[in-house]
Design an enzyme around this catalytic site. Structure first.
Site, PDB file in Angstrom:
ATOM      1  CG  ASP A  13      -2.086   0.754   0.922  1.00 42.03           C
ATOM      2  OD1 ASP A  13      -2.220   1.380  -0.166  1.00 42.03           O
ATOM      3  OD2 ASP A  13      -2.860   1.077   2.100  1.00 42.03           O
ATOM      4  N   GLY A  14       0.404   2.438  -0.546  1.00 39.70           N
ATOM      5  CA  GLY A  14       1.112   3.619  -0.755  1.00 39.70           C
ATOM      6  C   GLY A  14       1.430   4.222  -1.683  1.00 39.70           C
ATOM      7  CD1 TRP A  18       7.415   6.390  -2.422  1.00 39.39           C
ATOM      8  CD2 TRP A  18       7.055   6.789  -4.709  1.00 39.39           C
ATOM      9  NE1 TRP A  18       8.743   6.517  -3.019  1.00 39.39           N
ATOM     10  CE2 TRP A  18       8.590   6.683  -4.523  1.00 39.39           C
ATOM     11  CE3 TRP A  18       6.574   6.793  -5.911  1.00 39.39           C
ATOM     12  CZ2 TRP A  18       9.472   6.659  -5.482  1.00 39.39           C
ATOM     13  CZ3 TRP A  18       7.614   6.986  -7.212  1.00 39.39           C
ATOM     14  CH2 TRP A  18       8.867   7.053  -6.710  1.00 39.39           C
ATOM     15  NE  ARG A  26      -4.078   6.502  -8.040  1.00 39.21           N
ATOM     16  CZ  ARG A  26      -3.999   6.412  -6.439  1.00 39.21           C
ATOM     17  NH1 ARG A  26      -3.789   7.164  -5.506  1.00 39.21           N
ATOM     18  NH2 ARG A  26      -4.082   5.085  -5.955  1.00 39.21           N
ATOM     19  CG  HIS A  30       0.223   1.559  -9.271  1.00 43.53           C
ATOM     20  ND1 HIS A  30       0.164   1.322  -8.113  1.00 43.53           N
ATOM     21  CD2 HIS A  30      -0.742   2.368  -9.777  1.00 43.53           C
ATOM     22  CE1 HIS A  30      -0.889   1.867  -7.882  1.00 43.53           C
ATOM     23  NE2 HIS A  30      -1.586   2.287  -8.905  1.00 43.53           N
ATOM     24  NE  ARG A  64      -7.353   1.829  -6.222  1.00 44.74           N
ATOM     25  CZ  ARG A  64      -6.097   1.944  -5.662  1.00 44.74           C
ATOM     26  NH1 ARG A  64      -4.955   2.383  -6.279  1.00 44.74           N
ATOM     27  NH2 ARG A  64      -5.849   1.942  -4.394  1.00 44.74           N
ATOM     28  CG  LEU A 124       9.443 -17.547  -2.825  1.00 43.42           C
ATOM     29  CD1 LEU A 124       9.298 -17.476  -1.533  1.00 43.42           C
ATOM     30  CD2 LEU A 124      10.155 -16.122  -3.399  1.00 43.42           C
ATOM     31  CD  GLU A 201       1.218 -13.288  15.821  1.00 45.30           C
ATOM     32  OE1 GLU A 201       1.628 -11.992  16.246  1.00 45.30           O
ATOM     33  OE2 GLU A 201       0.978 -14.361  16.482  1.00 45.30           O
TER      34      GLU A 201
HETATM   35  C1  FPP Z   1      -1.639   0.032  -3.585  1.00 45.41           C
HETATM   36  O1  FPP Z   1      -1.270   1.301  -3.661  1.00 45.41           O
HETATM   37  C2  FPP Z   1      -1.166  -0.683  -4.539  1.00 45.41           C
HETATM   38  C3  FPP Z   1      -1.784  -1.251  -5.755  1.00 45.41           C
HETATM   39  C4  FPP Z   1      -3.097  -1.146  -5.657  1.00 45.41           C
HETATM   40  C5  FPP Z   1      -1.039  -1.926  -6.697  1.00 45.41           C
HETATM   41  C6  FPP Z   1       0.203  -2.718  -6.481  1.00 45.41           C
HETATM   42  C7  FPP Z   1       0.802  -3.308  -7.660  1.00 45.41           C
HETATM   43  C8  FPP Z   1       2.164  -3.120  -7.910  1.00 45.41           C
HETATM   44  C9  FPP Z   1       3.255  -2.752  -7.038  1.00 45.41           C
HETATM   45  C10 FPP Z   1       2.570  -3.739  -9.071  1.00 45.41           C
HETATM   46  C11 FPP Z   1       2.863  -5.270  -8.786  1.00 45.41           C
HETATM   47  C12 FPP Z   1       3.232  -6.116 -10.037  1.00 45.41           C
HETATM   48  C13 FPP Z   1       3.358  -7.258  -9.834  1.00 45.41           C
HETATM   49  C14 FPP Z   1       4.072  -8.129 -10.996  1.00 45.41           C
HETATM   50  C15 FPP Z   1       2.884  -8.306  -8.769  1.00 45.41           C
HETATM   51  P1  FPP Z   1      -2.416   2.590  -3.621  1.00 45.41           P
HETATM   52  O2  FPP Z   1      -2.412   2.807  -5.178  1.00 45.41           O
HETATM   53  O3  FPP Z   1      -3.718   2.158  -2.964  1.00 45.41           O
HETATM   54  O4  FPP Z   1      -1.741   3.657  -2.885  1.00 45.41           O
HETATM   55  P2  FPP Z   1      -2.220   4.938  -1.935  1.00 45.41           P
HETATM   56  O5  FPP Z   1      -3.232   4.309  -0.894  1.00 45.41           O
HETATM   57  O6  FPP Z   1      -1.388   5.832  -1.491  1.00 45.41           O
HETATM   58  O7  FPP Z   1      -3.466   5.585  -3.067  1.00 45.41           O
END
Ligand code: FPP
Length: 242
Positions: A13-14, A18, A26, A30, A64, A124, A201
């Site tokens: 998250d975040g 960021w 946004r 990602h 979204r 893994l 946990e």
């Molecule tokens: C949450 O941050 C993050 C997501 C919804 C997407 C996470 C996905 C990736 C990092 C890509 C992963 C790629 C692979 C191959 C697994 P948010 O957008 O909710 O952040 P915010 O709360 O700050 O708005």
């Protein structure tokens, strides 16, 4: 780190915050988050963690903006294709769990291909939760159970146990998470593995996902090592069983 968890799961998250802090779109958050996925996977493999699961896209994330969804999907296809050889060279098994029927045909093809290719890898196991929600999982398990009773595959008078129910969930061959990490300071489960996290946990950190690195992962494992897991039993019962 005296105790290494068998299954670590992360709610990443975040990313949006960021990016916003840097005046970026946004999607850039990602993109930066993919680097953290790489670091976390490397760390898990190096430290003998059996399963690393990542909550990449929830059922609710379909709400979204269209461009963010398509950007994220593209990013994931790119990451999956781009990382295939690294996964294979590192003996990593790749799995995707979620309502795959909502994903595009192209993404499903890529997923199936790498799941097949990596199916006999013994290191893994990396599990990506995509278009997933805990309530969806429980509902699809109930639907399957009902139709198995209807068809006679399960006798009508058989008592449904927690163990049997677990086998109907989409995570059937994956152990329940021992440790769940959530980044960015939010402290909730957000409809993730509701059934499976009954005795998990939880570890919350203020670090935003794109900033999450091996050292942050190490801190989470150190905290986990200090926790005492009692599964509803008394401390004496646990100590006497060791
Ligand atoms: C949450 O941050 C993050 C997501 C919804 C997407 C996470 C996905 C990736 C990092 C890509 C992963 C790629 C692979 C191959 C697994 P948010 O957008 O909710 O952040 P915010 O709360 O700050 O708005």
């Amino acid at each position: 780190m005296s105790k290494i968890p068998r299954h670590v799961s992360i709610i990443m998250d975040g990313n949006g915050r960021w990016a916003k802090k840097r005046g970026l779109d946004r999607l850039e958050g990602h993109k930066a988050g993919v680097e953290s996925v790489r670091a976390a996977t490397e760390f898990a493999a190096e430290n003998g963690i059996g399963f690393l699961s990542l909550f990449a896209f929830s059922e609710e994330n379909w709400l979204r903006p269209e461009n963010e969804i398509s950007g994220l999907m593209e990013l994931m296809v790119g990451a999956i294709i781009g990382e295939t050889s690294t996964l294979m060279n590192n003996n990593i098994r790749f799995r995707v769990i979620g309502e795959k029927s909502r994903l595009s045909a192209g993404l499903n093809e890529r997923i199936e291909e790498i799941e097949r290719k990596s199916s006999s890898n013994t290191g893994l196991t990396m599990v990506i939760f995509l278009s997933y929600s805990g309530k969806w999982d429980i509902l699809q398990a109930i639907t399957r159970y009902t139709s198995m009773v209807k068809s006679g595959e399960i006798p009508q008078n058989e008592t449904l146990t927690a163990e049997k129910f677990s086998t109907l969930l989409s995570t059937t061959d994956i152990p329940d998470p021992d440790l769940l990490i959530r980044t960015s300071g939010e402290q909730r489960i957000s409809n993730y593995m509701l059934w499976q996290s009954a005795y998990t946990e939880f570890y919350f950190t203020d670090v935003l996902w794109p900033d999450f690195r091996k050292n942050d992962f190490r801190k989470a494992l150190e905290t986990y090592s200090e926790r005492e897991r009692r599964y509803g039993k008394t401390r004496d019962q646990i100590n006497n069983s060791i």
